[in-house]
Structures are given as C-alpha cells and as structure tokens.
Design an enzyme around this catalytic site. Structure first.
Site, PDB file in Angstrom:
ATOM      1  N   ASN A  53     -10.298   0.199 -60.284  1.00  0.00           N
ATOM      2  CA  ASN A  53      -9.420   0.401 -61.444  1.00  0.00           C
ATOM      3  C   ASN A  53      -9.302  -0.961 -62.107  1.00  0.00           C
ATOM      4  OD1 ASN A  53      -8.808   3.130 -60.962  1.00  0.00           O
ATOM      5  ND2 ASN A  53      -7.243   2.569 -59.460  1.00  0.00           N
TER       6      ASN A  53
ATOM      7  N   GLU B 263      -9.477   9.610 -62.821  1.00  0.00           N
ATOM      8  CA  GLU B 263      -8.064   9.238 -62.757  1.00  0.00           C
ATOM      9  C   GLU B 263      -7.657   8.354 -63.937  1.00  0.00           C
ATOM     10  OE1 GLU B 263      -7.718   7.630 -58.716  1.00  0.00           O
ATOM     11  OE2 GLU B 263      -7.287   9.656 -58.003  1.00  0.00           O
TER      12      GLU B 263
ATOM     13  N   ASP C  94     -10.387  12.983 -50.507  1.00  0.00           N
ATOM     14  CA  ASP C  94     -10.016  11.586 -50.694  1.00  0.00           C
ATOM     15  C   ASP C  94      -9.621  10.897 -49.390  1.00  0.00           C
ATOM     16  OD1 ASP C  94      -9.461   9.253 -51.917  1.00  0.00           O
ATOM     17  OD2 ASP C  94      -7.653   9.909 -52.943  1.00  0.00           O
TER      18      ASP C  94
ATOM     19  N   GLU D 149      -5.345   4.013 -46.047  1.00  0.00           N
ATOM     20  CA  GLU D 149      -4.426   4.637 -47.010  1.00  0.00           C
ATOM     21  C   GLU D 149      -3.802   5.923 -46.469  1.00  0.00           C
ATOM     22  OE1 GLU D 149      -6.239   5.448 -50.789  1.00  0.00           O
ATOM     23  OE2 GLU D 149      -4.447   6.430 -51.573  1.00  0.00           O
TER      24      GLU D 149
HETATM   25  O1  GCW Z   1      -7.410   7.624 -53.110  1.00  0.00           O
HETATM   26  C1  GCW Z   1      -7.284   7.284 -54.390  1.00  0.00           C
HETATM   27  C2  GCW Z   1      -6.355   6.143 -54.301  1.00  0.00           C
HETATM   28  C3  GCW Z   1      -6.407   5.284 -55.521  1.00  0.00           C
HETATM   29  C4  GCW Z   1      -7.840   4.865 -55.741  1.00  0.00           C
HETATM   30  C5  GCW Z   1      -8.708   6.106 -55.899  1.00  0.00           C
HETATM   31  C6  GCW Z   1     -10.186   5.772 -56.026  1.00  0.00           C
HETATM   32  C7  GCW Z   1      -8.683   2.819 -56.634  1.00  0.00           C
HETATM   33  O2  GCW Z   1      -5.074   6.632 -54.058  1.00  0.00           O
HETATM   34  O3  GCW Z   1      -5.584   4.177 -55.293  1.00  0.00           O
HETATM   35  O4  GCW Z   1      -7.988   4.013 -56.845  1.00  0.00           O
HETATM   36  O5  GCW Z   1      -8.578   6.916 -54.793  1.00  0.00           O
HETATM   37  O6  GCW Z   1     -10.872   5.799 -55.017  1.00  0.00           O
HETATM   38  O7  GCW Z   1     -10.628   5.484 -57.117  1.00  0.00           O
END
Ligand code: GCW
Length: 630
Positions: A152, A234, A313, A341
C-alpha cells in the site's frame, strides 16, 4: 542480540564489498580453527559444493553461492553436525523474497515487532549496524530480495522514485554484500503526480513516464530486483479504472523494466472489498481466479504473478489458491505471511512451517504435470517458468529481539530455509533454529522448544475459528476473538452461522468455487464425504448435528477442539515455567514467559467466546459437561 546467530560475537564490519569477501570474514570469525578454502566458480550462481578435506573444507560456489556455502558450514558446525559427506546445494527458486510493509512514517502495516528498520519521519533512514545484522540474518538462510516499502504505497513513499533516490542507492549498497537485492512497491497512479492526467497503461505519456522512472532508478541502483505492485486491490489504483486488464498494466511496467533486467511482481490479491453481506452469490474466494485466469499467457516473461497461499487472506487454515495449477502459461510466485496477522500477531507462538509445507506439497493436477506440486509450479526449473519464486510478508521490526516474540524468529529462519530447499522438514528446521538460538541450554529445553513449536499451529487453529472457516477476529487490527466482527461487514469474509449450522456453500450449488480446482481436487472439495474435514466449513454449510469421521457431531468437535486448544496454550506456559534456569538466555526466557502468559489468557477468551456463541445458537449441551457460558 542477533537471533539464531547470537553466538557470533563479531558484528559484520562496514566496508565489506561482496558476498565472497563476506564469506571469508564470516568463516574466519565463526570457525577460526577450521581451515576453509573458498573457490569461486561463477557459473554456480547461488549454488555451492562443500567438500571435506583433510583438516578442513573446500567450498566451491558462485558469487553468492560461496556465502551460502559458508553459512551452511558454519550453521552445521554450530549445531555440532560433522559434515563428512560432500554437500551440493542450489536454491530451487530464483526469487526468495521478504516483503516489508514499511511506511515512510516509520510504522509497519501488520508489524508486530516495533517500528520500521528502514524509514523514519517520511524518509529512508536506518541504523547501518542493524542493517548489516539484518543482511547477515537473511543471507544466512539464503533470502535474496527485500522489498523495502509497503505494497500500500502511501505518500510520501512515491518519493522513493523521485527525491529519495540517493538514499535508496545507499540502502541497496548496504545490502549488496549479503547478496540481497532491493525491490520497490510502486503506486500505479504515480505518473499523475507529474501532471499527466491519467495512469492509463496504454497512454503513451504514461508509458514514457514509467520508462524514464525506471531509467532513473536503475541508474542509481543497477541491480534493483524490480517493482512490486498491488493494483485494483482494497482501494489501490490500477488498470481497471481505464477499462484495461491486469496484463495491460503489468506488461506496460514490464516493458519499462526490461532494458534493466527488472521484474514486475504483480499481486493477485484482487477482490470486491465492498460486498453486501446479503449477497450469497459473490464469493471473495473466487475473485482472483476469475480476474486472472482469462489473462493466462498474456503476461510478459518478466512479470511474475504473486499469489497468496489461499484464496482469502492468510487465515490459519485455507485451501491452496486455485490459481496454482490453474494458470499454465504465466510465471507465478507464492506469497505467505510470517507476520502473524491472523495467527496471533507474534504474541502467540505459531510456527508456520508445517502449514507452508502442506501448501508447497499440494498437488494441483495441472494438465500435463499431474505430479507437480505447488513447490514445483513456482520453481524456475519446472514447467519452464522463466521466473518464479516465493515471498513472505516480513515479521521483523526494530524491537531489540527483531520479531517481538522470540519464538517468532523461527518463522523467519524457517521461511528462508524452506525457500532455499523445500524438501526440508519442518521439525528439523525447528530443531536447527532452536539449537542455534538457544545454544548452551539443556537438551530438555531444546526438545521442549521444538515440541512447543511443532504443536503451536494446531493449537492456534484449535482455539480459534473451526474447520477452515477463518476470520472471527476483531475487525481492523485482527487480534483476538470477535465471532461476528466481520459477519455483517463489506469485506466478503462471512461464516454464515445460524441456528442450523455454519459454513459457506462453495459447491456448484453455492458459489461454484470448488470448480476452480482441477480434477480430482474439484470433486474432492465438492462433496462433503470427500472434503478434507479441516476445510469442511470453508466449502460446505454443515448442520451442528452432522457426524464427523471421528464420530463426533460438529458442535461437539467445536467444543472439544476449543477446550483442547486452550489446554495446549496452558501446557506451553507450564512447560516453559519448568524450563526456568535451563535456557541460556535469561532475558529471552523472561520475554517468552510473558508472551506465553498472554497467549494462555487469550486462548481462554477465544475458547469461551466461540463455545458460547455456538451454544447460544444451537442449545446443545457439551457431552462432557464442561463450563460453557450461556
Ligand atoms: O490481509 C490484508 C491486510 C492488509 C494488507 C492486505 C494485502 C498490505 O489486512 O493490511 O495490506 O492484506 O495483502 O494487500
């Protein structure tokens, strides 16, 4: 302190120029009494051969191969292994990458070990000694590419391609002796900062802009590995805004990077993040395959698609992403997350190599390559991929112990070791790590650490969301239980639990996701009877009184695993308490003790929230009469 290299007291001095020079330094300091002859053979690249000689060893290797060979010898010797046989080794993947989600303001997205090691106050800024230590750690396990900034790309990260170039060049130089090349995450809309009204990949001015940006950055970092891109994901900008495909976007960048040998790593984490929870047809799990399969074969050969291990994810359990084995004519790399995470955020111990091994060993039944596993598909030597590799979202930060939880370092070490050699088994990696890290501790202590690591993924899975359904975490920060935290939200992450049962119907009667797999995998997942039970709720909606293969009902299984998981976490703490005085590093002992206490408490919270939630839904009593809150 330097994790598994704690015993090497001599820091790497500044000024060493090449991996070969560094290999000489490391050997003479780590093994001063062993005579080692280094012979460079450039054709071996990152490969090496170690031969025992009377009174010493000879290492023959390519430029970086010599360094990897040196580390192999050093680590084997530190673990007390006598290397009597000749060892030949070369990495399976050309790109073995660490993705740092570091922001210029010094924060780390999903970072659980302090602040950034690379950025401060909007700029690249680092402690050279720490960078050398990090370089040494990564090189010791054979990692060779480091993406320095978050996928990001928040302003001012764009300046890395503009004003910050001299600092980028200096950082690249700092990593060079370790055989580590930098990569940059780029903002697909960046040309618009220069007054170009569009970021359309087919617009000539945009194409020109990227060509000159590439020329500018490669002129100061000639060995930059490439650009990493999160596009149309996103909220990130991408080619969709202009009616273009991902191939249009990636190829435009690939052309700009080609003259410099650069690679575009293009992420497949693309899905609708504004789903309505009442919509049962849209399935986030399907999204990447639906977006990317139609473009198979359209990507240039210096593009690699980076695919997360599962379709959702980085949950504690997911099926393998169906793009592996789906795509036939596109370079692919696997993305895993060692930043924990969704697996306890480095407060809980969760050793991920057993999970990664299952992913790497998964057979996709790709036509013509029926025996090929994911490990084969992403390798450069099978399926004629021009490019391929493996990446992990980093778990490091500027905490003194690098990874927050001392035991989380096993994931960094393990990822590197596996990326270099996917045939290694998770337990030997854990043991090697424990012996190196806790050298001087009792054998009981080392055995206990290995045991905790090896049980930790399963323990975490048991006390969190059941049978592959995932999520059930607190929204945003993703730590701790919140069963319906995401249930009525827009992210496409629903478990659909009601009074009858739980799970998402992803069969042909539901979202049809199962059909994204090749046969026989598609049929295996399609039918309740053949679906692996650890993924049952990912693929099927199951009533609470459904009998699993163990003979238990689903609801009893949920109760039992949650009691067991919380008990496992309590056992880890008990075991650790008994090791008082047996672990050589007293501070590390105390730190781990604190984290295991946090984990044991949190596991109880998970257990009770989940069990209560389901008890309230179905009203079924626990067969063993344990306390479940009403
Ligand atoms: O899992 C999600 C995360 C985001 C992350 C995104 C991604 C960097 O919560 O924080 O952004 O995946 O992998 O792009």
């Amino acid at each position: 302190m330097n994790l598994w290299l704690t015993r090497l007291k001599d820091p790497v001095p500044a000024g060493l120029k090449s991996p070969a020079e560094l290999a000489g330094f490391e050997l003479s300091h780590a093994l001063p009494d062993t005579q080692v002859i280094l012979r460079e053979q450039p054709a071996l690249n990152e490969g090496y051969r170690i031969e025992p000689l009377p009174g010493g060893f000879r290492i023959t290797g390519g430029h970086t191969g010599l360094l990897y060979g040196a580390w192999r010898l050093i680590m084997d010797r530190l673990c007390g292994e006598a290397s009597a046989a000749v060892i030949d080794s070369a990495p399976k993947y050309a790109m073995r990458m660490i993705d740092c989600w570091d922001n210029p303001d010094g924060t780390v997205e999903r970072g659980y070990a302090g602040r950034s090691l690379f950025f401060r106050s909007g700029k690249l800024s680092w402690d050279p000694g720490r960078i050398r230590e990090l370089g040494r750690l990564l090189a010791s396990v054979g990692l060779n590419v480091l993406c320095v900034n978050n996928v990001n790309v928040h302003y001012p990260a764009q300046l890395l391609l503009e004003d910050d170039l001299p600092s980028l060049a200096a950082l690249a130089e700092a990593f060079r002796p370790f055989g580590i090349r930098l990569m940059l995450s780029v903002d697909f809309s960046q040309p618009m900062r220069s007054g170009i009204p569009t970021a359309d990949p087919l617009d000539p001015a945009v194409r020109e802009w990227w060509k000159s940006a590439a020329a500018r950055v490669w002129s100061v970092v000639p060995d930059l590995a490439g650009f990493l891109v999160k596009a149309d994901s996103e909220g990130a900008p991408g080619p969709f805004a202009y009616g273009r495909t991902h191939a249009d976007g990636a190829n435009m960048l690939a052309e700009a990077l080609r003259p410099f040998g650069g690679t575009v790593v293009w992420r497949c984490f693309v899905y609708n993040c504004r789903q309505d929870w009442r919509d049962y047809k849209t399935d986030r799990a399907r999204a990447a395959y639906d977006h990317f399969m139609p473009s198979d074969g359209d990507f240039h050969d210096n593009v690699i698609l980076q695919i997360k291990n599962g379709p959702q994810d980085f949950q504690v359990r997911e099926p393998v992403h169906p793009l592996f084995g789906g795509l036939m004519k596109t370079n692919q790399m696997l993305e895993v997350q060692i930043a924990q995470e969704y697996t306890g955020q480095q407060k809980h111990v969760c050793y991920l190599m057993p999970m990664f091994k299952q992913i790497l060993d998964f057979k996709t039944y790709m036509p013509g390559h029926e025996d090929a596993t994911v490990a084969d598909i992403i390798s450069t030597r099978t399926l004629k991929n021009a490019n391929g590799g493996i990446a992990a979202v980093a778990n490091t930060g500027n905490d003194e112990n690098w990874t927050g939880h001392d035991l989380a370092a096993a994931n960094l070490f393990g990822f590197g070791r596996l990326a270099f050699d996917t045939t290694l088994d998770s337990e030997s990696i854990a043991r090697e790590w424990a012996e190196l890290t806790f050298a001087g501790s009792t054998k009981t202590a080392i055995d206990a650490i290995v045991d905790i690591l090896m049980r930790s993924w399963s323990a975490y899975e048991k006390y969190t969301s059941p049978l592959g359904i995932g999520w059930m975490v607190n929204p945003n920060h993703h730590y701790g239980p919140n069963v319906e935290g995401y249930e009525f939200d827009r992210w496409g992450t629903y478990h659909r639990a009601n009074w009858r049962g739980i799970g998402v119907d992803r069969t042909t009667k539901g979202t049809g996701y199962t059909m994204q797999y090749r046969e026989p995998n598609a049929s295996m997942y399609e039918h309740v009877e053949t679906c692996p039970e650890e993924l049952l709720l990912f693929f099927h909606f199951i009533p609470y009184d459904y009998r699993l293969k163990t003979g238990k009902t689903l609801i009893q299984h949920i109760y039992d695993t949650h009691f067991e998981g919380a008990q496992d976490a309590a056992d880890f703490l008990d075991t650790w308490k008994k090791l008082d005085g047996q672990i050589s590093d007293k501070e590390a002992y105390a730190r781990v003790l604190k984290r295991l206490e946090i984990q044991a408490d949190s596991a109880i919270e998970w257990r009770d929230r989940i069990n209560t939630y389901f008890y309230r839904h179905c009203g079924t009593e626990d067969e063993h009469g344990r306390k479940i809150y009403e």
